[in-house]
Write an enzyme that holds these catalytic residues in place. Structure first.
Site, short mmCIF file in Angstrom:
data_model
loop_
_atom_site.label_atom_id
_atom_site.label_comp_id
_atom_site.label_asym_id
_atom_site.label_seq_id
_atom_site.Cartn_x
_atom_site.Cartn_y
_atom_site.Cartn_z
N HIS B 266 -5.11 -3.75 48.18
CA HIS B 266 -6.64 -3.60 48.08
C HIS B 266 -6.92 -5.47 47.70
O HIS B 266 -5.93 -6.10 47.25
CB HIS B 266 -7.16 -2.99 47.13
CG HIS B 266 -7.24 -3.41 45.55
ND1 HIS B 266 -8.08 -4.40 45.15
CD2 HIS B 266 -6.33 -3.48 44.35
CE1 HIS B 266 -8.03 -4.81 43.95
NE2 HIS B 266 -6.80 -4.00 43.53
N CYS B 267 -8.04 -5.64 48.09
CA CYS B 267 -8.56 -7.00 47.87
C CYS B 267 -10.19 -7.05 47.18
O CYS B 267 -10.40 -5.88 46.90
CB CYS B 267 -8.34 -8.07 48.70
SG CYS B 267 -9.18 -7.37 50.44
N HIS B 268 -10.89 -7.76 47.55
CA HIS B 268 -12.50 -7.65 47.30
C HIS B 268 -12.91 -6.47 48.35
O HIS B 268 -13.48 -5.82 47.74
CB HIS B 268 -12.96 -9.18 47.28
CG HIS B 268 -14.43 -9.18 46.70
ND1 HIS B 268 -15.32 -10.03 46.81
CD2 HIS B 268 -15.00 -8.06 45.87
CE1 HIS B 268 -16.50 -9.75 46.23
NE2 HIS B 268 -16.27 -8.55 45.48
N ILE B 295 -11.97 -3.39 46.12
CA ILE B 295 -12.42 -3.03 44.93
C ILE B 295 -13.93 -2.82 44.63
O ILE B 295 -14.37 -2.30 43.65
CB ILE B 295 -12.02 -4.19 43.90
CG1 ILE B 295 -12.08 -3.76 42.10
CG2 ILE B 295 -12.61 -5.62 43.93
CD1 ILE B 295 -11.29 -4.72 41.27
#
Lengths: 89, 309
Positions: B266-268, B295
């Protein structure tokens, strides 16, 4: 014009003959045909009663063993055997 | 050709070190040549463990094994001290089923893959089989390690598996069969005329995972790796519990894991992690997920205590 250097390798006909002689030394009764392909590449047909009863890999080992000295070292005359057919007469 | 006695001794010990020893370029995880990769693919499918010797890191072995075996090419396979052959012979023995015997294994009964063929593809395949087949030559489908499919007409191998769709039979070698379940074969137009198009759902790809599914997965306690590909600065603002920052040392650790390890990235918002996930697929990982919405979606849908930014 771009400068191009062509380094002549060993004559493929001569190398084919060396291959033939080397195989004949190990398999004196064999019928041997060697055809040059691309530079350093060869196709080999060997017919010999000595192959009888041996699996293909053992037949090919006999031939490869006979020409090993032409395929080893830093710049051997034989780079690759594209096809090796071992037949029983 | 004479072989140095020390090298001969070293090779003899290597061959005796385990029942199955493969002299290859590279190692099992990262083969450095196509022929070595092919043999690794076959052995991986048949054996949980075997020994490999990387000839690229040992030039004296690379030259020595050629003389030792009377065999001019790498890879070379030894089983119980006996030279079995190079890539062509191993492939042939695998296709014929003989390799199972050589390795002392019972031939496995491979499940027949279900293959879907569209009507136009069925007509074209039947026509090709009628035109080029016959005299023991039959239609084959193979699926290589990159999950690319190949059609050919060739004699049947002893270990081949039959897949029959609407009366049309395709033969698959056991490794291909294990990669082929659910394949769809269609015909499509290309600039060079018509071609078969094969869609293989087993081909590794990055799969999307919703934050809800991620929450369920975390709760299930199932083992998986949750990787955060953002910067340490972003991580200081907000983090999903259990996620690990994918820095260099973490990436090295992941790369050393078995290729069927489940990876969730995952990232932003999901963009950067998609790219990172595709790189893991390219490294051969087969179970790779990207968290859709990143996130930010986690903060909105799952845990409002994780601050948005």
């Amino acid at each position: 014009m771009a400068l191009q250097i062509i380094n002549a390798g060993p004559n493929p006909i001569d190398v084919a003959e060396q291959i033939r002689l080397a195989i004949a030394e190990t398999l004196p009764q064999a019928t041997i045909a060697v055809r040059p392909g691309g530079p350093g590449h060869f196709e080999i047909d060997v017919t010999d009663a000595a192959f009888a009863g041996k699996p293909r890999v053992r037949q090919q080992q006999l031939v490869y063993g006979a020409i090993a000295h032409l395929m080893s070292g830093t710049n051997p005359p034989v780079h690759a055997v594209d096809r090796l057919d071992c037949r029983i007469p | 050709m004479s072989l140095d006695e020390n090298v001969r001794q070293e090779i003899t010990e290597l061959i005796g070190s385990s029942d199955v020893v493969l002299f290859m370029k590279g190692n099992r995880r990262q083969p450095q040549c196509g022929f070595s990769a092919t043999v690794v693919g076959i052995l991986d499918a048949m054996l949980p463990e075997y020994t490999t010797v990387d000839v690229l890191s040992a030039p004296h072995i690379r030259e020595g094994i050629k003389t030792f075996s009377s065999w001019p090419t790498i890879p070379q396979l030894y089983v119980k001290g006996e030279f079995v052959g190079g890539c062509d012979i191993i492939q042939e023995m695998y296709g014929s089923g003989e390799l199972f015997e050589t390795l002392g294994l019972e031939p496995v009964e491979t499940a027949r893959p279900r293959i879907e063929i569209t009507p136009s593809a069925l007509r074209a395949l039947s026509a090709a089989a009628a035109e080029h087949g016959g005299a023991g030559r039959e239609l084959h489908l193979s699926v290589d390690a990159e999950f690319q499919s190949h059609l050919s007409i060739a004699p049947r191998g002893r270990a081949d598996v039959e897949a029959i769709t609407d009366g049309l039979m395709l033969l698959l070698d056991p490794i291909s069969a294990s990669r082929a379940d659910g394949i769809t074969i269609d015909v499509s137009d290309t600039p060079n005329g018509q071609a078969f198009r094969v869609d293989n759902p087993n081909a590794p790809r990055v799969r999307p995972m919703s934050v809800r599914d991620l929450a369920t997965l975390v709760e299930s306690g199932e083992p998986f790796e949750l990787l955060d590909v953002r910067t340490p600065e972003e991580r200081a603002i907000a983090a999903i519990p259990g996620a690990v920052l994918l820095n260099e040392s973490e990436a090295a650790r992941i790369e050393s894991l078995p290729r069927d390890t489940m990876l969730v990235l995952h990232c932003h918002h999901g963009g950067r992690s998609q790219q990172a996930a595709e790189q893991f697929v390219a490294l051969g990982f087969s179970q790779v997920w990207n968290v859709v919405g990143g996130i930010d979606a986690w903060s909105q849908e799952i845990d409002s205590d994780v601050p948005r930014y």
